[in-house]
Motif scaffolding. Structure first.
Motif, PDB file in Angstrom:
ATOM      1  N   ARG A  30       0.815  -1.224   0.000  1.00 39.70           N
ATOM      2  CA  ARG A  30       0.000   0.000   0.000  1.00 39.70           C
ATOM      3  C   ARG A  30       0.841   1.263   0.000  1.00 39.70           C
ATOM      4  O   ARG A  30       0.663   2.141  -0.848  1.00 39.70           O
ATOM      5  N   TYR A  68      -5.523  -6.989  -3.345  1.00 35.14           N
ATOM      6  CA  TYR A  68      -5.907  -8.176  -2.570  1.00 35.14           C
ATOM      7  C   TYR A  68      -4.916  -8.427  -1.435  1.00 35.14           C
ATOM      8  O   TYR A  68      -5.310  -8.680  -0.283  1.00 35.14           O
ATOM      9  N   ARG A  91      -5.412  -5.754   1.265  1.00 35.28           N
ATOM     10  CA  ARG A  91      -6.598  -6.002   2.093  1.00 35.28           C
ATOM     11  C   ARG A  91      -6.338  -7.110   3.116  1.00 35.28           C
ATOM     12  O   ARG A  91      -6.749  -7.013   4.269  1.00 35.28           O
ATOM     13  N   ARG A 121      -3.922  -5.690   5.823  1.00 36.80           N
ATOM     14  CA  ARG A 121      -4.630  -4.777   6.724  1.00 36.80           C
ATOM     15  C   ARG A 121      -5.527  -5.552   7.685  1.00 36.80           C
ATOM     16  O   ARG A 121      -5.587  -5.260   8.878  1.00 36.80           O
ATOM     17  N   CYS A 129     -11.825 -11.099   1.854  1.00 37.26           N
ATOM     18  CA  CYS A 129     -11.289 -10.096   0.923  1.00 37.26           C
ATOM     19  C   CYS A 129     -11.317 -10.553  -0.526  1.00 37.26           C
ATOM     20  O   CYS A 129     -10.765  -9.871  -1.390  1.00 37.26           O
ATOM     21  N   ALA A 137     -12.224  -8.101  -3.361  1.00 33.67           N
ATOM     22  CA  ALA A 137     -11.384  -6.940  -3.681  1.00 33.67           C
ATOM     23  C   ALA A 137     -10.821  -6.968  -5.099  1.00 33.67           C
ATOM     24  O   ALA A 137     -10.851  -5.948  -5.804  1.00 33.67           O
ATOM     25  N   ASN A 186     -19.626  -3.327   0.655  1.00 39.80           N
ATOM     26  CA  ASN A 186     -18.205  -3.567   0.910  1.00 39.80           C
ATOM     27  C   ASN A 186     -17.739  -2.814   2.146  1.00 39.80           C
ATOM     28  O   ASN A 186     -17.048  -3.374   3.008  1.00 39.80           O
ATOM     29  N   VAL A 205     -16.479  -4.690   5.720  1.00 41.33           N
ATOM     30  CA  VAL A 205     -15.141  -4.456   6.275  1.00 41.33           C
ATOM     31  C   VAL A 205     -15.231  -3.830   7.662  1.00 41.33           C
ATOM     32  O   VAL A 205     -14.515  -4.224   8.596  1.00 41.33           O
TER      33      VAL A 205
END
Length: 313
Positions: free
Chosen positions: A61, A86, A89, A92, A143, A146, A181, A185
């Motif tokens: 990221r 992907y 995500r 994280r 995820c 994504a 979404n 999350v």
């Protein structure tokens, strides 16, 4: 280059560089510990996993984000965006899940032995790897959507309900997909954060009772490895909770608008990555094993430097 862009680029560069350095150092220290001590404590195994998840987050990221801020365009095609988004995500998600796992395991370790805990506590070391694997599988499944919405940036205006990440676009196509979404999350994150805060509150309560029992005794009797580990967990949980609150406040705002400003998206990226960048330094400063390995490595390097200086003379 515009001053605002320069400040933003330097901020991301410092955050990314310090974060990658700190997490790499923690991983290398634990690699040496695993080589010297094949059996690590559950807390040490989880901290090692946390450093890996944070490093994964920063690489997928913050690195492309920093490159994008400094004007590097078309870094990734559609397949590259799908893989990177992907992986980000998952990284994280693992960051919050592993921090929660750390808090829960430490709470169980410190809890008074009872009929059930007396059987659970000895099994904790053997539960770390299966739990970690379960978290990976869970978040890989959660995820999985994504990549479906991720693509390389297109020329022209950014469509509505699209997150402009600079190096990639996440196009949700309609308001329903966008909100679903975001809600999915957020529910996952809030569930793990609630469990994390609950177990951390329990740890604080146990530490308070412990400090009352040992009051008037020598500090060495109240400063064991478990207490130090518990304090490290509390610091990490508080650190995560602060940046999680800022991150989700911005995320909730983003869910209420059709077109998100790049400045707002950049702010969210920066604050959501602060935990991954700062947490390794708290681990290094509070974990005696990691600190000892770093000091040992520094002492081993020092004689070689002294010998080189002597040879030059």
């Amino acid at each position: 280059m515009d001053l605002c862009v320069t400040i933003k680029g330097v901020s991301f560069l410092l955050q990314t560089g310090l974060g990658i350095l700190g997490n790499t150092v923690v991983l290398l220290a634990y690699a040496q510990l695993i080589y010297a001590e094949p059996k690590l404590l559950p807390v040490d195994m989880i901290l090692c996993h946390l450093a890996f998840a944070n490093l994964m987050l920063l690489l997928t990221r913050c690195v492309p984000q920093t490159m994008s801020v400094f004007g590097l365009r078309h870094l990734l095609g559609d397949p590259g965006c799908k893989v990177v988004i992907y992986a980000y995500r998952i990284g994280r998600a693992l960051s919050v899940c592993v921090t929660c796992m750390l808090s829960v395991f430490q709470a169980v370790t410190l809890a008074p032995a009872g009929p059930r805990l007396s059987r659970l506590k000895p099994a904790l070391p053997s539960l770390v790897l299966p739990t970690s694997a379960g978290l990976w599988l869970l978040n890989m499944a959660v995820c999985i959507a994504a990549p479906l919405f991720s693509m390389a940036p297109r020329n022209g205006t950014v469509p509505a309900f699209t997150l402009n990440l600079g190096f990639c676009h996440v196009d949700f196509r309609d308001n329903l997909s966008y909100v679903i979404n975001g809600v999915a999350v957020s529910v996952r994150d809030f569930a793990f954060v609630a469990l994390m805060l609950g177990s951390s509150g329990y740890i604080l309560l146990l530490l308070h009772h412990h400090s009352r029992r040992v009051r008037g005794m020598r500090r060495s009797q109240g400063g064991g490895a478990e207490t130090r580990a518990a304090k490290t967990v509390i610091i990490l949980v508080v650190l995560y909770a602060v940046f999680f609150g800022i991150d989700n406040a911005i995320w909730i705002y983003m869910l209420t608008v059709a077109k998100v400003s790049p400045v707002v998206a950049d702010m969210r990226v920066f604050f959501s990555s602060c935990y991954a960048s700062l947490s390794p330094y708290f681990i290094i400063s509070s974990n005696k094993k990691v600190k000892a390995k770093l000091l040992c490595a520094a002492e081993q390097d020092q004689p070689s430097v002294d010998n080189q200086e002597t040879g030059d003379k």
